[in-house]
Enzyme design. Structure first.
Site, PDB file in Angstrom:
ATOM      1  N   HIS A  64       0.837  -1.202   0.000  1.00 55.15           N
ATOM      2  CA  HIS A  64       0.000   0.000   0.000  1.00 55.15           C
ATOM      3  C   HIS A  64       0.872   1.253   0.000  1.00 55.15           C
ATOM      4  O   HIS A  64       2.088   1.203   0.168  1.00 55.15           O
ATOM      5  CB  HIS A  64      -0.999   0.006   1.170  1.00 55.15           C
ATOM      6  N   CYS A 107       5.546   6.112   4.608  1.00 61.84           N
ATOM      7  CA  CYS A 107       4.368   5.400   4.086  1.00 61.84           C
ATOM      8  C   CYS A 107       3.818   6.053   2.823  1.00 61.84           C
ATOM      9  O   CYS A 107       2.968   5.484   2.140  1.00 61.84           O
ATOM     10  CB  CYS A 107       3.280   5.329   5.155  1.00 61.84           C
ATOM     11  N   HIS A 141       4.910   0.041  -0.404  1.00 66.98           N
ATOM     12  CA  HIS A 141       5.656  -0.834   0.503  1.00 66.98           C
ATOM     13  C   HIS A 141       4.679  -1.872   1.023  1.00 66.98           C
ATOM     14  O   HIS A 141       3.466  -1.711   0.901  1.00 66.98           O
ATOM     15  CB  HIS A 141       6.284  -0.031   1.652  1.00 66.98           C
ATOM     16  N   HIS A 152       3.258  -5.059   3.834  1.00 69.62           N
ATOM     17  CA  HIS A 152       3.111  -5.520   5.216  1.00 69.62           C
ATOM     18  C   HIS A 152       2.655  -6.971   5.212  1.00 69.62           C
ATOM     19  O   HIS A 152       1.961  -7.416   4.291  1.00 69.62           O
ATOM     20  CB  HIS A 152       2.062  -4.694   5.968  1.00 69.62           C
ATOM     21  N   ASP A 166      -4.762 -10.778  -0.617  1.00 68.19           N
ATOM     22  CA  ASP A 166      -3.423 -11.364  -0.491  1.00 68.19           C
ATOM     23  C   ASP A 166      -2.600 -11.170  -1.765  1.00 68.19           C
ATOM     24  O   ASP A 166      -3.082 -11.442  -2.870  1.00 68.19           O
ATOM     25  CB  ASP A 166      -3.529 -12.859  -0.165  1.00 68.19           C
ATOM     26  N   HIS A 167      -1.355 -10.688  -1.570  1.00 65.22           N
ATOM     27  CA  HIS A 167      -0.431 -10.402  -2.677  1.00 65.22           C
ATOM     28  C   HIS A 167      -1.000  -9.381  -3.652  1.00 65.22           C
ATOM     29  O   HIS A 167      -0.730  -9.431  -4.849  1.00 65.22           O
ATOM     30  CB  HIS A 167      -0.014 -11.684  -3.401  1.00 65.22           C
ATOM     31  N   GLU A 187      -0.892  -4.681  11.633  1.00 61.06           N
ATOM     32  CA  GLU A 187      -0.118  -4.256  10.470  1.00 61.06           C
ATOM     33  C   GLU A 187       1.361  -4.597  10.675  1.00 61.06           C
ATOM     34  O   GLU A 187       2.083  -4.903   9.721  1.00 61.06           O
ATOM     35  CB  GLU A 187      -0.281  -2.756  10.224  1.00 61.06           C
TER      36      GLU A 187
HETATM   37 NI    NI Z   1       2.420   0.799   5.587  1.00 55.38          NI
END
Ligand code: NI
Length: 136
Positions: free
Chosen positions: A15, A34, A40, A42, A80-81, A125
């Site tokens: 995100h 961010c 990036h 998580h 996911d992914h 997160e």
């Molecule tokens: Ni983040």
């Protein structure tokens, strides 16, 4: 007598936290790293908790197989992914903070479980940062 049952799940997602209507400088000031335009990722850990009465016939609050399938279809397959900003329609115009992701998850799961059941979403997160949403 209310009992809470919970299931853990996991997804990896990328995100970027930013507002389209703010300058890069303003986004940088508020969201820092961010706001990296290259995104990036998580490793999100999800706990879906369902609270309700024990069904007299089955002894269950909710059949965990059903809850497992809902989480797989609605959350894991959808998130996911994925790049949340680009690939998940709910975040097209919604900043994908942990707070907003938890609300989206709640809103996707709640209509699919019995109306008598309460739902609590806990989303990690990072191992140390997590948010909780229960529909209030
Ligand atoms: Ni983040």
């Amino acid at each position: 007598m209310k009992v809470t049952v919970s299931r853990k799940a996991h997804f990896n997602a990328a995100h970027r936290l930013f507002r389209k209507d703010w300058s890069f400088e303003k986004n940088d000031e508020i969201f820092g790293k961010c706001n990296n335009p290259n995104f990036h990722g998580h490793n999100y850990e999800l706990i879906v908790s369902v609270e309700g009465d024990i069904d007299k016939e089955t002894g269950y609050v909710i059949d965990m197989k059903i809850l497992k399938d809902i989480i797989k279809t609605e959350i894991e397959d959808a998130f996911d992914h994925k790049n949340l900003n680009i690939e998940v329609p709910e975040f097209k115009d919604l900043n994908p903070t942990a707070e907003n992701i938890a609300v989206v998850i709640y809103n996707k799961i709640k209509p699919l479980i019995d109306v008598s059941l309460d739902l609590v979403i806990t989303l990690y997160e990072t191992p140390r940062n997590f948010v909780t949403y229960s529909g209030n």
